[in-house]
Design a protein around this motif. Structure first.
Motif, PDB file in Angstrom:
ATOM      1  N   ILE A   4      39.138  38.228  57.198  1.00  0.00           N
ATOM      2  CA  ILE A   4      39.603  37.303  55.866  1.00  0.00           C
ATOM      3  C   ILE A   4      40.749  38.112  55.799  1.00  0.00           C
ATOM      4  CG2 ILE A   4      38.046  38.800  54.349  1.00  0.00           C
ATOM      5  CD1 ILE A   4      37.983  35.931  52.843  1.00  0.00           C
ATOM      6  N   ILE A   5      41.904  37.359  55.230  1.00  0.00           N
ATOM      7  CA  ILE A   5      43.148  37.741  54.636  1.00  0.00           C
ATOM      8  C   ILE A   5      43.116  36.864  53.455  1.00  0.00           C
ATOM      9  CG2 ILE A   5      45.673  37.597  55.099  1.00  0.00           C
ATOM     10  CD1 ILE A   5      45.062  37.404  58.064  1.00  0.00           C
ATOM     11  N   VAL A   6      43.560  37.714  52.464  1.00  0.00           N
ATOM     12  CA  VAL A   6      44.005  37.019  50.905  1.00  0.00           C
ATOM     13  C   VAL A   6      45.083  37.534  50.627  1.00  0.00           C
ATOM     14  CG1 VAL A   6      43.015  37.056  48.706  1.00  0.00           C
ATOM     15  CG2 VAL A   6      41.432  37.206  50.560  1.00  0.00           C
ATOM     16  N   THR A   7      45.931  36.477  49.987  1.00  0.00           N
ATOM     17  CA  THR A   7      47.393  36.854  49.174  1.00  0.00           C
ATOM     18  C   THR A   7      47.202  36.295  48.148  1.00  0.00           C
ATOM     19  OG1 THR A   7      48.276  34.755  49.995  1.00  0.00           O
ATOM     20  CG2 THR A   7      48.596  36.585  51.525  1.00  0.00           C
ATOM     21  N   THR A   8      47.876  37.270  47.193  1.00  0.00           N
ATOM     22  CA  THR A   8      47.889  36.647  45.724  1.00  0.00           C
ATOM     23  C   THR A   8      49.318  37.483  45.037  1.00  0.00           C
ATOM     24  OG1 THR A   8      46.791  37.029  43.568  1.00  0.00           O
ATOM     25  CG2 THR A   8      46.653  38.742  45.055  1.00  0.00           C
ATOM     26  N   VAL A   9      49.621  36.689  43.711  1.00  0.00           N
ATOM     27  CA  VAL A   9      50.749  37.579  43.122  1.00  0.00           C
ATOM     28  C   VAL A   9      50.004  38.622  42.554  1.00  0.00           C
ATOM     29  CG1 VAL A   9      52.078  35.105  42.783  1.00  0.00           C
ATOM     30  CG2 VAL A   9      50.143  35.705  41.092  1.00  0.00           C
ATOM     31  N   GLU A  10      51.080  39.443  41.970  1.00  0.00           N
ATOM     32  CA  GLU A  10      50.524  40.710  41.672  1.00  0.00           C
ATOM     33  C   GLU A  10      49.594  40.614  40.294  1.00  0.00           C
ATOM     34  OE1 GLU A  10      50.186  44.791  41.419  1.00  0.00           O
ATOM     35  OE2 GLU A  10      51.155  43.926  42.748  1.00  0.00           O
ATOM     36  N   GLU A  11      49.691  39.557  39.638  1.00  0.00           N
ATOM     37  CA  GLU A  11      49.200  39.292  38.446  1.00  0.00           C
ATOM     38  C   GLU A  11      47.546  39.260  38.695  1.00  0.00           C
ATOM     39  OE1 GLU A  11      48.870  35.638  34.963  1.00  0.00           O
ATOM     40  OE2 GLU A  11      50.658  35.706  36.547  1.00  0.00           O
ATOM     41  N   TYR A  12      47.267  38.767  39.745  1.00  0.00           N
ATOM     42  CA  TYR A  12      45.681  38.391  40.100  1.00  0.00           C
ATOM     43  C   TYR A  12      45.011  39.610  40.920  1.00  0.00           C
ATOM     44  CZ  TYR A  12      46.734  33.909  38.001  1.00  0.00           C
ATOM     45  OH  TYR A  12      47.003  32.834  37.222  1.00  0.00           O
ATOM     46  N   LYS A  13      45.762  40.584  40.923  1.00  0.00           N
ATOM     47  CA  LYS A  13      45.478  41.737  42.003  1.00  0.00           C
ATOM     48  C   LYS A  13      43.790  42.098  41.762  1.00  0.00           C
ATOM     49  CE  LYS A  13      46.499  46.430  43.882  1.00  0.00           C
ATOM     50  NZ  LYS A  13      47.526  47.181  43.766  1.00  0.00           N
ATOM     51  N   LYS A  14      43.796  42.606  40.376  1.00  0.00           N
ATOM     52  CA  LYS A  14      42.636  43.039  40.065  1.00  0.00           C
ATOM     53  C   LYS A  14      41.464  42.074  40.031  1.00  0.00           C
ATOM     54  CE  LYS A  14      44.251  46.396  36.886  1.00  0.00           C
ATOM     55  NZ  LYS A  14      44.328  46.753  35.172  1.00  0.00           N
ATOM     56  N   GLU A  15      41.835  40.800  39.916  1.00  0.00           N
ATOM     57  CA  GLU A  15      40.929  39.605  40.257  1.00  0.00           C
ATOM     58  C   GLU A  15      40.247  39.776  41.642  1.00  0.00           C
ATOM     59  OE1 GLU A  15      39.554  37.784  37.870  1.00  0.00           O
ATOM     60  OE2 GLU A  15      40.578  38.830  36.409  1.00  0.00           O
ATOM     61  N   VAL A  16      41.165  39.680  42.466  1.00  0.00           N
ATOM     62  CA  VAL A  16      40.874  39.684  43.965  1.00  0.00           C
ATOM     63  C   VAL A  16      40.065  40.962  44.260  1.00  0.00           C
ATOM     64  CG1 VAL A  16      41.481  40.083  46.437  1.00  0.00           C
ATOM     65  CG2 VAL A  16      42.737  38.674  44.943  1.00  0.00           C
TER      66      VAL A  16
END
Length: 101
Positions: A4-16
């Protein structure tokens, strides 16, 4: 086994990271990346400092795990994206793993 590969903006890092924990994914890797959206070439050349990076601070995570954990990550990500008011949803892809060593 799946990847699995997940990308996100820095703002949602903790959510991931919370979503990985809820899904039971304990082993994963991550990296800071710059995220870009398509922009007109005029925007690239109109900068006062064109040598500066123009990407958004983002993160990439990946993990090798079982299909049930990937399914749970996708369920949790879909729920998060549905409830969030953002133009930058968390993105994910699932890849089959043919061989491992």
């Amino acid at each position: 086994m799946k990847m699995i590969i997940v990308t996100t903006v820095e703002e949602y890092k903790k959510e991931v990271l919370k979503i990985f924990k809820k899904a039971g994914i304990e082993s994963f890797s991550g990296s800071d990346i710059d995220g870009y959206k398509s922009a007109s070439p005029l925007l690239y050349t109109s900068s006062w400092f064109p040598s500066e990076r123009g990407g958004a601070a983002s993160n990439l995570f990946f993990s090798f795990c079982t299909e049930d954990k990937v399914t749970e990550v996708f369920r949790l990500l879909e729920e998060f994206n549905r409830e969030s008011e953002t133009t930058n949803p968390i993105r994910a892809v699932e890849l089959p793993v043919q061989r491992t060593i």
